[in-house]
Design a protein around this motif. Structure first.
Motif, mmCIF file in Angstrom:
data_model
loop_
_atom_site.group_PDB
_atom_site.id
_atom_site.type_symbol
_atom_site.label_atom_id
_atom_site.label_comp_id
_atom_site.label_asym_id
_atom_site.label_seq_id
_atom_site.Cartn_x
_atom_site.Cartn_y
_atom_site.Cartn_z
ATOM 1 N N SER A 202 37.288 18.071 -2.730
ATOM 2 C CA SER A 202 37.124 17.310 -3.968
ATOM 3 C C SER A 202 37.978 17.915 -5.070
ATOM 4 O O SER A 202 37.491 18.170 -6.152
ATOM 5 C CB SER A 202 35.645 17.293 -4.367
ATOM 6 O OG SER A 202 35.482 16.575 -5.560
ATOM 7 N N MET B 61 38.909 15.037 -12.767
ATOM 8 C CA MET B 61 38.510 13.757 -13.349
ATOM 9 C C MET B 61 38.836 13.682 -14.839
ATOM 10 O O MET B 61 39.163 12.613 -15.344
ATOM 11 C CB MET B 61 37.014 13.510 -13.123
ATOM 12 C CG MET B 61 36.645 13.346 -11.660
ATOM 13 S SD MET B 61 37.474 11.971 -10.843
ATOM 14 C CE MET B 61 36.521 10.605 -11.467
ATOM 15 N N ARG C 273 34.460 7.269 -2.625
ATOM 16 C CA ARG C 273 34.681 7.631 -4.027
ATOM 17 C C ARG C 273 34.705 9.136 -4.164
ATOM 18 O O ARG C 273 33.964 9.855 -3.495
ATOM 19 C CB ARG C 273 33.580 7.037 -4.896
ATOM 20 C CG ARG C 273 33.765 5.536 -5.082
ATOM 21 C CD ARG C 273 32.768 4.914 -6.011
ATOM 22 N NE ARG C 273 32.590 5.684 -7.221
ATOM 23 C CZ ARG C 273 31.574 5.518 -8.064
ATOM 24 N NH1 ARG C 273 30.664 4.595 -7.815
ATOM 25 N NH2 ARG C 273 31.471 6.241 -9.141
ATOM 26 N N THR D 272 33.687 10.812 -6.667
ATOM 27 C CA THR D 272 32.464 11.290 -7.298
ATOM 28 C C THR D 272 31.372 10.256 -7.132
ATOM 29 O O THR D 272 31.597 9.073 -7.260
ATOM 30 C CB THR D 272 32.679 11.586 -8.793
ATOM 31 O OG1 THR D 272 31.444 12.008 -9.360
ATOM 32 C CG2 THR D 272 33.181 10.401 -9.558
ATOM 33 N N ASP D 273 30.192 10.739 -6.832
ATOM 34 C CA ASP D 273 29.034 9.860 -6.721
ATOM 35 C C ASP D 273 27.940 10.351 -7.650
ATOM 36 O O ASP D 273 26.759 10.288 -7.340
ATOM 37 C CB ASP D 273 28.514 9.825 -5.273
ATOM 38 C CG ASP D 273 29.437 9.047 -4.360
ATOM 39 O OD1 ASP D 273 29.851 7.947 -4.761
ATOM 40 O OD2 ASP D 273 29.752 9.548 -3.281
ATOM 41 N N ASP D 274 28.343 10.859 -8.808
ATOM 42 C CA ASP D 274 27.369 11.448 -9.734
ATOM 43 C C ASP D 274 26.680 10.414 -10.618
ATOM 44 O O ASP D 274 25.886 10.752 -11.478
ATOM 45 C CB ASP D 274 28.033 12.509 -10.613
ATOM 46 C CG ASP D 274 29.193 11.958 -11.434
ATOM 47 O OD1 ASP D 274 29.398 10.725 -11.432
ATOM 48 O OD2 ASP D 274 29.882 12.754 -12.085
ATOM 49 N N ALA E 148 30.225 7.440 -13.241
ATOM 50 C CA ALA E 148 31.569 6.854 -13.145
ATOM 51 C C ALA E 148 31.826 5.795 -14.198
ATOM 52 O O ALA E 148 32.918 5.694 -14.724
ATOM 53 C CB ALA E 148 31.773 6.253 -11.756
#
Length: 196
Positions: free
Chosen positions: A27, A31, A159, A161-163, A166
């Protein structure tokens, strides 16, 4: 002496292709930098492509808010991932040229399957997958990557990020440069100040 120069040049090229890259499955995505470039975080996807590494320095924006990155191999081969919003279908598949294909006006071959659309034109091919309004394209030279590898990678695209954050990115704000005059043709002010 000539052999030494060839060795040095080869080592330099190897460093250029490997430096600044991260393993495709990791990762290593900044971002914050991508948001500053106007990339929508929910459009940042990664793929796993055996034998290839993601070239981190190649990450950037595509169109208004899309994402693009190259994956490279030790042999100098390149595969490009492009993610943007859009629609796709059989008519669009046949009528849209493939990016960087030679010749540019080569006839586009389209095959629709359970993953998406396989497209080939001239010396390039790609797989296109549609997930809602997200269009994922992974392509390269026909001699650089196989059709099965493209299909598997696109099918597994995820994706970065899956936090759940987004969609909450702040709007892009233009950078204040400070060297542009408020009047005139807008050219930078390169006047020399005191002492210089």
């Amino acid at each position: 002496m000539r052999g030494a120069w060839v060795t040095v040049a080869a080592l330099g090229l190897a460093c250029l292709s490997a430096c600044g890259s991260v393993v495709a499955g990791s990762s290593g995505v900044d971002m914050g930098r991508l948001r500053a470039l106007g990339v929508a975080p929910d459009l940042v996807y990664l793929v796993d492509l055996p034998g290839y590494e993601m070239a981190e320095q190649s990450m950037g924006g595509i169109g208004e808010e899309g994402f693009g990155v190259f994956y490279t191999s030790a042999g100098g081969r390149q595969v490009e991932l492009r993610v943007d919003r859009g629609t796709f279908g059989d008519d669009v598949c046949r009528s849209t040229p493939i990016n960087l294909a030679t010749p540019p006006d080569a006839l586009v071959l389209c095959v629709h399957d359970e993953v998406g659309w396989y497209r080939m034109a001239g010396d390039r091919h790609e797989y296109v997958a549609l997930r809602g309004d997200v269009l994922i394209k992974l392509g390269g030279g026909v001699t650089d990557v196989g059709r099965a590898a493209l299909k598997t990678a696109v099918a597994g695209a995820r994706r970065a990020t899956d936090d759940g954050k987004a969609g909450t990115a702040p709007p892009r704000v233009p950078v204040e440069r400070g060297d542009l005059p408020t009047a005139g043709d807008g050219a930078p002010d390169n006047a020399v100040g005191p002492g210089g």
